[in-house]
Design a protein around this motif. Structure first.
Motif, PDB file in Angstrom:
ATOM      1  N   GLY A 231      -6.702   7.103   4.695  1.00  0.00           N
ATOM      2  CA  GLY A 231      -6.807   6.126   5.615  1.00  0.00           C
ATOM      3  C   GLY A 231      -5.957   6.333   6.762  1.00  0.00           C
ATOM      4  N   TYR A 232      -4.664   6.714   6.548  1.00  0.00           N
ATOM      5  CA  TYR A 232      -3.812   7.155   7.589  1.00  0.00           C
ATOM      6  C   TYR A 232      -4.160   8.054   8.500  1.00  0.00           C
ATOM      7  CZ  TYR A 232       0.722   8.114   9.856  1.00  0.00           C
ATOM      8  OH  TYR A 232       1.649   8.463  10.962  1.00  0.00           O
ATOM      9  N   ASP A 233      -4.574   9.146   7.821  1.00  0.00           N
ATOM     10  CA  ASP A 233      -5.101  10.591   8.695  1.00  0.00           C
ATOM     11  C   ASP A 233      -6.092  10.098   9.246  1.00  0.00           C
ATOM     12  OD1 ASP A 233      -2.829  11.633   7.717  1.00  0.00           O
ATOM     13  OD2 ASP A 233      -3.990  12.853   6.111  1.00  0.00           O
ATOM     14  N   THR A 252     -12.235   1.008   0.561  1.00  0.00           N
ATOM     15  CA  THR A 252     -11.176   0.602  -0.485  1.00  0.00           C
ATOM     16  C   THR A 252     -10.024   0.163   0.158  1.00  0.00           C
ATOM     17  OG1 THR A 252     -10.010   2.621  -0.829  1.00  0.00           O
ATOM     18  CG2 THR A 252     -12.127   2.574  -1.995  1.00  0.00           C
ATOM     19  N   ASP A 253      -9.279  -0.808  -0.692  1.00  0.00           N
ATOM     20  CA  ASP A 253      -8.054  -1.136  -0.233  1.00  0.00           C
ATOM     21  C   ASP A 253      -6.932  -0.361  -0.019  1.00  0.00           C
ATOM     22  OD1 ASP A 253      -9.141  -3.984  -0.153  1.00  0.00           O
ATOM     23  OD2 ASP A 253      -8.105  -4.526  -2.008  1.00  0.00           O
ATOM     24  N   LEU A 254      -6.844   0.754  -0.648  1.00  0.00           N
ATOM     25  CA  LEU A 254      -5.932   1.804  -0.501  1.00  0.00           C
ATOM     26  C   LEU A 254      -6.187   2.504   0.969  1.00  0.00           C
ATOM     27  CD1 LEU A 254      -5.164   3.793  -3.818  1.00  0.00           C
ATOM     28  CD2 LEU A 254      -3.900   2.376  -2.490  1.00  0.00           C
ATOM     29  N   VAL A 255      -7.342   2.781   1.476  1.00  0.00           N
ATOM     30  CA  VAL A 255      -7.772   3.444   2.555  1.00  0.00           C
ATOM     31  C   VAL A 255      -7.217   2.294   3.753  1.00  0.00           C
ATOM     32  CG1 VAL A 255      -9.464   4.473   4.009  1.00  0.00           C
ATOM     33  CG2 VAL A 255      -9.544   4.633   1.612  1.00  0.00           C
ATOM     34  N   ALA A 256      -7.310   1.109   3.408  1.00  0.00           N
ATOM     35  CA  ALA A 256      -7.210   0.050   4.481  1.00  0.00           C
ATOM     36  C   ALA A 256      -5.653   0.217   4.468  1.00  0.00           C
ATOM     37  CB  ALA A 256      -7.640  -1.361   3.912  1.00  0.00           C
ATOM     38  N   ILE A 257      -4.891   0.264   3.495  1.00  0.00           N
ATOM     39  CA  ILE A 257      -3.406   0.046   3.709  1.00  0.00           C
ATOM     40  C   ILE A 257      -3.034   1.359   4.541  1.00  0.00           C
ATOM     41  CG2 ILE A 257      -1.056   0.318   2.275  1.00  0.00           C
ATOM     42  CD1 ILE A 257      -2.683  -1.061   0.035  1.00  0.00           C
ATOM     43  N   GLY A 278     -10.667  -4.567   4.083  1.00  0.00           N
ATOM     44  CA  GLY A 278     -10.827  -3.452   2.907  1.00  0.00           C
ATOM     45  C   GLY A 278     -11.747  -3.933   1.813  1.00  0.00           C
ATOM     46  N   PHE A 279     -11.740  -3.375   0.608  1.00  0.00           N
ATOM     47  CA  PHE A 279     -12.861  -3.517  -0.420  1.00  0.00           C
ATOM     48  C   PHE A 279     -12.063  -3.381  -1.665  1.00  0.00           C
ATOM     49  CE2 PHE A 279     -17.296  -3.998  -0.959  1.00  0.00           C
ATOM     50  CZ  PHE A 279     -17.624  -4.168  -2.220  1.00  0.00           C
ATOM     51  N   ASP A 280     -12.069  -4.249  -2.685  1.00  0.00           N
ATOM     52  CA  ASP A 280     -11.581  -4.392  -3.868  1.00  0.00           C
ATOM     53  C   ASP A 280     -10.714  -5.465  -4.221  1.00  0.00           C
ATOM     54  OD1 ASP A 280     -12.782  -1.956  -4.899  1.00  0.00           O
ATOM     55  OD2 ASP A 280     -11.007  -0.807  -4.182  1.00  0.00           O
ATOM     56  N   ASP A 281      -9.876  -5.973  -3.183  1.00  0.00           N
ATOM     57  CA  ASP A 281      -9.013  -6.943  -3.468  1.00  0.00           C
ATOM     58  C   ASP A 281      -7.905  -6.701  -4.638  1.00  0.00           C
ATOM     59  OD1 ASP A 281      -7.937  -9.735  -3.069  1.00  0.00           O
ATOM     60  OD2 ASP A 281      -9.201 -10.594  -4.153  1.00  0.00           O
ATOM     61  N   ILE A 282      -7.222  -5.609  -4.595  1.00  0.00           N
ATOM     62  CA  ILE A 282      -6.136  -5.400  -5.485  1.00  0.00           C
ATOM     63  C   ILE A 282      -5.323  -6.398  -5.276  1.00  0.00           C
ATOM     64  CG2 ILE A 282      -6.720  -2.952  -5.234  1.00  0.00           C
ATOM     65  CD1 ILE A 282      -4.484  -2.438  -3.419  1.00  0.00           C
ATOM     66  N   ASP A 283      -4.315  -6.573  -6.804  1.00  0.00           N
ATOM     67  CA  ASP A 283      -3.341  -7.503  -6.727  1.00  0.00           C
ATOM     68  C   ASP A 283      -2.379  -7.461  -5.401  1.00  0.00           C
ATOM     69  OD1 ASP A 283      -4.610  -8.065  -8.913  1.00  0.00           O
ATOM     70  OD2 ASP A 283      -3.130  -7.089 -10.327  1.00  0.00           O
ATOM     71  N   GLU A 284      -2.185  -6.323  -4.806  1.00  0.00           N
ATOM     72  CA  GLU A 284      -1.208  -6.201  -3.696  1.00  0.00           C
ATOM     73  C   GLU A 284      -1.664  -6.791  -2.253  1.00  0.00           C
ATOM     74  OE1 GLU A 284      -0.526  -3.050  -6.873  1.00  0.00           O
ATOM     75  OE2 GLU A 284      -2.362  -3.874  -5.899  1.00  0.00           O
ATOM     76  N   ALA A 285      -3.108  -6.860  -2.214  1.00  0.00           N
ATOM     77  CA  ALA A 285      -3.554  -7.238  -0.786  1.00  0.00           C
ATOM     78  C   ALA A 285      -2.960  -8.495  -0.402  1.00  0.00           C
ATOM     79  CB  ALA A 285      -5.198  -7.385  -1.167  1.00  0.00           C
TER      80      ALA A 285
END
Length: 341
Positions: A231-233, A252-257, A278-285
């Motif tokens: 996501g960063y790159d 995904t949320d990881l890519v969004a972060i 993002g997509f997934d709504d992980i607990d950290e979001a």
């Protein structure tokens, strides 16, 4: 009092309480054929002697291991770890434990997980399908309980639980367009792919543009993996190439972060200058700054459906046709997107 190192048996408890081993078994298993006074005497002896039920032996006598396998593409993604936690809560309430293994999203890993030799280790298997050929899967013959999760079209011989990737992605993109975005970069999508997660979410992204009458720029569809670094790159590359965008839909949320960090490093304000979903709504979001708008794919509903389907197979219920369930997704708007005017 027995020494801590001594193995206490059911026969020891029976002698201490002055009852038969069958009575002790009835008490342990909660059967109603024991009087209240006798039950109290047996429970007191169990407590005094420190007797522990050998669950492993019990499962083996019943032809069970007491274990459910969960085979997923990777262990690093928060989504799969959090899915495992939800499933563990549900199966532990049924006296079963979850064991997690990694398939590497490869055909070999997925075939190995579902092969009968592996299923002997488990009472049942939950398999996240990514790369296995449906035609090969259709050739597998097993009476062992299996529930498939994932987006690929599968043979009708297995229960299958899916999230609504298309509509979830459509909701995410439609929200960005409704808040005024006109150049939405999609990170991770693959419009040319087969029926898998990237292609289905790309389909939802395209559908939202069509419904809103907003043209798509192919330069804004970025294929990438699903790590933070990706996501960063990819956001940095878009900026370096001078490709303008006012929103990001990350698959995904990881890519969004990762995208959020790249935008911050570039001095771009979220959501004022660039919105992100993002997509997934992980607990950290919800705990990011700003908190991440994302698609909740129906975590609890999915865990409920998987558990119910596998338990129905494990418990030998009435014969039924395999079921295919699609769990609804819904957008959660937070701090990385603007409110709809």
């Amino acid at each position: 009092m027995k020494k801590a190192s001594t193995v206490v048996t059911m026969a020891d408890v029976a002698r201490s309480a002055g009852v038969s081993t069958m009575t002790v078994s009835n008490v342990i298993n909660g059967r109603p054929r024991v009087g209240a006074a006798t039950r109290e005497r047996v429970l007191a002896s169990i407590n005094e002697l420190g007797y522990q039920v050998n669950l492993a032996a019990r499962h083996l006598r019943a032809g069970r291991t007491g274990v459910v396998g969960l085979a997923v593409p990777e262990l690093e993604r928060p989504y799969f770890g959090q899915l495992a936690g939800r499933l563990a809560d549900r199966f532990e309430a049924q006296g079963l434990r979850i064991v997690m293994e990694r398939t590497g999203a490869s055909r070999e890993g997925e075939m190995d997980a579902v092969a009968f030799s592996r299923l002997r280790m488990y009472d049942g298997l939950i398999l996240s399908v990514v790369d296995i050929d449906p035609a090969e899967l259709a050739q597998i013959r097993t009476d062992a309980p299996v529930v498939m999760i994932g987006e690929r079209a599968l043979p009708s011989g297995f229960d299958h639980v899916m999230m609504d990737n298309i509509d979830g992605a459509r909701q995410a993109t439609a929200h960005l367009l409704a808040t005024g975005a006109r150049r939405v970069a999609m990170l991770g999508g693959d419009p040319a792919g087969s029926a898998n997660m990237p292609s289905l979410r790309a389909e939802g992204y395209a559908l939202a543009h069509t419904q809103a009458g907003v043209p798509m720029d192919p330069d804004l569809t970025v294929r990438c993996q699903f790590r933070l670094q990706d996501g960063y790159d990819e956001v940095r590359r878009l900026l370096e190439r001078g490709i303008g965008f006012d929103a990001v839909f990350a698959l995904t949320d990881l890519v969004a972060i990762g995208a959020l960090r790249a935008l911050a490093d570039a001095g771009l304000r979220v959501p004022d200058e660039v919105q992100v979903v993002g997509f997934d709504d992980i607990d950290e979001a919800p705990y990011l700054v700003p908190s991440l708008s994302t698609v909740n794919p129906g975590h609890e509903e999915m865990a409920d459906a998987i558990t119910a389907l596998l338990l129905a197979q494990l418990n030998g219920g009435p014969t039924r046709d395999p079921q295919e369930l699609i769990v609804p997704a819904h957008l959660i708007g937070r701090g990385t997107t603007k409110p709809i005017a």
